[in-house]
Structure formats: C-alpha cells, structure tokens
Design a protein around this motif. Structure first.
Motif, PDB file in Angstrom:
ATOM      1  N   LEU A   1      -0.103   4.770   2.465  1.00  0.00           N
ATOM      2  CA  LEU A   1       0.716   5.568   3.382  1.00  0.00           C
ATOM      3  C   LEU A   1       0.227   7.017   3.417  1.00  0.00           C
ATOM      4  O   LEU A   1       0.134   7.633   4.465  1.00  0.00           O
ATOM      5  CB  LEU A   1       2.185   5.530   2.938  1.00  0.00           C
ATOM      6  CG  LEU A   1       2.857   4.152   2.959  1.00  0.00           C
ATOM      7  CD1 LEU A   1       4.262   4.247   2.370  1.00  0.00           C
ATOM      8  CD2 LEU A   1       2.922   3.619   4.386  1.00  0.00           C
TER       9      LEU A   1
ATOM     10  N   ARG B   1       5.185   4.778  -4.575  1.00  0.00           N
ATOM     11  CA  ARG B   1       5.519   4.207  -3.247  1.00  0.00           C
ATOM     12  C   ARG B   1       4.518   4.567  -2.156  1.00  0.00           C
ATOM     13  O   ARG B   1       4.882   5.134  -1.135  1.00  0.00           O
ATOM     14  CB  ARG B   1       6.920   4.689  -2.818  1.00  0.00           C
ATOM     15  CG  ARG B   1       7.961   4.321  -3.847  1.00  0.00           C
ATOM     16  CD  ARG B   1       9.352   4.771  -3.494  1.00  0.00           C
ATOM     17  NE  ARG B   1      10.177   4.735  -4.710  1.00  0.00           N
ATOM     18  CZ  ARG B   1      11.343   5.346  -4.871  1.00  0.00           C
ATOM     19  NH1 ARG B   1      11.853   6.040  -3.870  1.00  0.00           N
ATOM     20  NH2 ARG B   1      11.988   5.268  -6.007  1.00  0.00           N
ATOM     21  N   ASN B   2       3.273   4.198  -2.382  1.00  0.00           N
ATOM     22  CA  ASN B   2       2.237   4.597  -1.431  1.00  0.00           C
ATOM     23  C   ASN B   2       1.663   3.445  -0.612  1.00  0.00           C
ATOM     24  O   ASN B   2       0.680   3.623   0.095  1.00  0.00           O
ATOM     25  CB  ASN B   2       1.113   5.359  -2.152  1.00  0.00           C
ATOM     26  CG  ASN B   2       0.300   6.197  -1.189  1.00  0.00           C
ATOM     27  OD1 ASN B   2       0.828   6.650  -0.171  1.00  0.00           O
ATOM     28  ND2 ASN B   2      -0.968   6.389  -1.466  1.00  0.00           N
ATOM     29  N   TYR B   3       2.279   2.271  -0.733  1.00  0.00           N
ATOM     30  CA  TYR B   3       1.893   1.145   0.126  1.00  0.00           C
ATOM     31  C   TYR B   3       3.200   0.551   0.659  1.00  0.00           C
ATOM     32  O   TYR B   3       4.103   0.225  -0.134  1.00  0.00           O
ATOM     33  CB  TYR B   3       1.144   0.078  -0.676  1.00  0.00           C
ATOM     34  CG  TYR B   3      -0.293   0.425  -1.066  1.00  0.00           C
ATOM     35  CD1 TYR B   3      -1.377  -0.153  -0.397  1.00  0.00           C
ATOM     36  CD2 TYR B   3      -0.563   1.300  -2.111  1.00  0.00           C
ATOM     37  CE1 TYR B   3      -2.685   0.136  -0.758  1.00  0.00           C
ATOM     38  CE2 TYR B   3      -1.876   1.603  -2.487  1.00  0.00           C
ATOM     39  CZ  TYR B   3      -2.934   1.012  -1.806  1.00  0.00           C
ATOM     40  OH  TYR B   3      -4.225   1.296  -2.167  1.00  0.00           O
ATOM     41  N   ALA B   4       3.309   0.408   1.970  1.00  0.00           N
ATOM     42  CA  ALA B   4       4.586   0.035   2.604  1.00  0.00           C
ATOM     43  C   ALA B   4       5.175  -1.261   2.028  1.00  0.00           C
ATOM     44  O   ALA B   4       6.371  -1.321   1.718  1.00  0.00           O
ATOM     45  CB  ALA B   4       4.405  -0.081   4.106  1.00  0.00           C
TER      46      ALA B   4
ATOM     47  N   ARG C   1      11.149   4.140   2.021  1.00  0.00           N
ATOM     48  CA  ARG C   1       9.821   4.654   2.341  1.00  0.00           C
ATOM     49  C   ARG C   1       9.867   6.181   2.333  1.00  0.00           C
ATOM     50  O   ARG C   1      10.692   6.786   3.009  1.00  0.00           O
ATOM     51  CB  ARG C   1       9.447   4.135   3.739  1.00  0.00           C
ATOM     52  CG  ARG C   1       8.026   4.426   4.112  1.00  0.00           C
ATOM     53  CD  ARG C   1       7.631   3.518   5.272  1.00  0.00           C
ATOM     54  NE  ARG C   1       6.453   4.044   5.939  1.00  0.00           N
ATOM     55  CZ  ARG C   1       5.665   3.320   6.725  1.00  0.00           C
ATOM     56  NH1 ARG C   1       5.953   2.049   6.938  1.00  0.00           N
ATOM     57  NH2 ARG C   1       4.616   3.845   7.299  1.00  0.00           N
TER      58      ARG C   1
END
Ligand SMILES: [Mg+2]
Ligand SMILES: [Mg+2]
Ligand SMILES: [Mg+2]
Lengths: 221, 221
Positions: B163, B19-22, B32
């Motif tokens: 992120l 989960r490193n790109y919104a 997030r």
C-alpha cells in the motif's frame, strides 16, 4: 564506565517502563498496572549535552518525563533478580534522562491500539546526562530526581516511589530480550509531567541525601 | 555490502511498517491505514541462519510474517523520496526477514492501548537471510516473497501489492528518526500470516521473475 559519547554510540536499545509511579499514573488518568509494561525508544533519539536543543516536531504536544536511567554492563538473559545487589551486577553506571513524549501522538496511538514507537522515538527525544558512577549511588531506590521548566520546579520525587523496582524491571525485560552492554533502561517518571515548547528551558538534576550530583545535570532548550 | 553477521552487530534499530498489504489488513480485521504507521523491534531479536530455532515464549501464540527487508547504507534524515531511484541511494542491500509476532500479546496490547514492543521484540523474533545485493533486485516493487510451514505454502505474494511503497516508507521514517548505516527496515507482510509452534519448520524465500534468489532463504524451526 564508558564516556557519554560512547554510550550513545554503543546503545542498541533504550527500554523504558511505563506507569511506574502511582501519582503519575493518576495524573494521566491511566490504570495502575498489575504487571510492568515496557516500550522501546531508538538509540537515534538520544541527545547528548553538546548536541543542541530538543526539537519539537510540527503539531506535536511535547511532554517531559524525568527518569533515572541505567546503562547495562553485561550481556544477560533471564535475570532472576530480587534484591538490589542482584541487579547491581548488570549495571555499568547510571544516567539522568528525560523521556520526551509526543503526548498527542501517544494518546492517538493508545486510542487506536497502535504502537508507541513514533510518539517516543523522534530525534532528540531522549536527553541524557552522566554517566554517574555506581559507587555514587549507594541506594538506587533513594535518589531524588527533579525537572524545572524556565526555573519552575515541575517534577521532584524520590525513586523510592517506584511501583516496580529495578531488580523486577531487569528481570522482566531480560525474560523477553537479551540485555547487551550499552543498552539503556529508563525506570519511569514521577508525577508532574507536562508540556514544553520551543524556547522553554528544561533543567533536570539528581540529588542524593540532599546533595546535587554534579554530572547528573541536563540543561536543554 | 556487509556480511550478515555484521548486519546484526551494527544494527541500532529495526523499523517495521504495519498493515502494508490490503489483504493482510483484512485477514486481521484491521482498518486500512490512511497513513503508514511504524514500530520498532530491538536488534537483539535478530536471528542469524546459524543461531538455531525461533523460541516460542511460554503462553505466546507465535505468528510468522514474511517481509522484504532493507539494510540502510547512509546516515540520513528527512528524506524526500518519491521514486524508487530516490530511495535506492539510501539502501545498502536487501534481506529476507520474518517479523515474528506474539499475536495474543499484540492483541492484548492493542485492546489496552499499550506498546507493541514486547509482542514484537522477543529474542529470535526476527530471522533474517541475505544480504541480497542491490544489483540483483532490478525492481524492489516486483519481488515475490513466500513462506511455507512444514512444506505447505502459507504466504506468497509480490511486493507490488504494498500500500505504501518503499520511498514513502523511508521518507516517513526519516522525518521522525535519523536512519543510520546498519539500520534495518521491514516493509510489511502480505496475506496468509498464521501460527507456528515448537517443532514446525518455516521455510521462506524470494523469487525474482520466477527465479529463486539463493541467498534469500530461511529455514528455521
Ligand atoms: Mg517515561
Ligand atoms: Mg511500541
Ligand atoms: Mg510485520
């Protein structure tokens, strides 16, 4: 049979089974699994006997889990092993291991559906001793493993209590991932797991027919 | 800079951020993250360009996630990296990677609080291309990565959208686990992930200032 030092050097994965002893499943209020499940520890978590203490990361509730370990001897995929003899040909030697676990980190991960890799993967979180020659263990499902904290016995059970036996474990893992020489498999922990903190002394060992296995001895702070 | 073959041989862990790109977080209906979180893939999942197709295990809904990969060049622990330059010294070279994921296996694990290791760890589930020399990527946070399925673009975004940036990732990982030469880090996937099945052709690549990076090209069935 490789020396312990080179086992750490050559290891490309440490595969571990979860919830493989009924009484341990109960003590953590978990459900008894219908299928075995597995997780990875990184080779960098392996702690050799001369490498110092287990390090407790700040804020981590550190639990011990003594386990019988296997060192894989062959590159292999899709093992169909049913009997112990079928599994034996893929095993180079045995280890005594402690699957150190950040229990609060793991509980948080479980609650949020997140991976276990951090909870299981800190440096020093996989003390090992051995190797134990295959010839020494005449029955892999009749080995007593124990762990004491500050002299008090916390875990002491026989590998005969495994829910999923070693041939099944190797079959299941190797359906997913190729096993490679030097890979290490942790076969699950019996009941009695609990916390340790800095300064506690853990001592773990192995007995076969009541006799201590000399090389399977871990003493670590 | 090591050849691709020896990157697979020397790799002792593949550490991946989730989960490193919104926009990717949104598309999977995830929250997030306030902190980065990580998971391991086994080195046995690495697929080199000449090793054939990605294999879909029976019953697995296989998703692609194109990612910028890093090859670690130094043994290091407790990195305090804030700027890109701080991180750069630990990076040997870059890769283009696909973090193949058994999405249904992962969803089941998430629901039940179980590890992600199987969902992420099947053989062939980590195609890589490269290595890409450090000198080619003047700004690690300005690299376009893309993935097409059967000629149709599915993912295409810039690493500027991360992120948690690479210095933070290396700092966080190395607080937990020693990074070793040959370790691989996957830095997260942008939006657009989706399923592929046997016979589909995935093509992934990388552009810097609009120019294709020749060595960063994956074409795999
Ligand atoms: Mg365990
Ligand atoms: Mg995991
Ligand atoms: Mg990913």
């Amino acid at each position: 049979m490789a020396a312990l030092q080179s086992i750490k050097q050559n290891c490309k994965k440490v595969m571990c089974i979860g919830r493989n002893y009924a009484d341990h499943v109960k003590e953590l209020n978990n459900q008894r699994p219908k299928q075995p499940f597995f997780f990875l520890k990184p080779p960098s978590s392996i702690l050799l006997p001369d490498e110092g203490p287990v390090l407790r990361p700040a804020g981590v509730n550190m639990h011990f889990e003594v386990e019988l370990g296997l060192v894989i001897g062959k590159q292999v995929k899709d093992i169909k092993a049913e009997k112990d003899e079928d599994a034996l040909q893929y095993i180079d030697s045995y280890l005594l291991t402690i699957d150190m676990t950040g229990r609060n980190v793991q509980e948080e991960a479980k609650k949020r559906g997140l991976p276990w890799s951090i909870a299981k993967g800190y440096d020093t979180f996989c003390p090992i001793a051995g190797p134990i020659a295959k010839s020494k263990i005449t029955d892999m499902h009749n080995v007593e493993i124990y762990l004491k904290v500050n002299g008090e016995t916390k875990q002491e059970d026989n590998t005969e209590l495994m829910l999923f036996r070693i041939p099944r474990q190797l079959s299941d893992i190797s359906q997913v991932m190729t096993l490679e020489p030097g890979d290490v498999v942790l076969t699950g922990t019996p009941k009695g797991v609990g916390p340790v903190t800095s300064g506690d002394v853990m001592e773990a060992g192995m007995r076969i027919n009541g006799k201590e296995v000399e090389e399977a001895h871990i003493k670590v702070e």
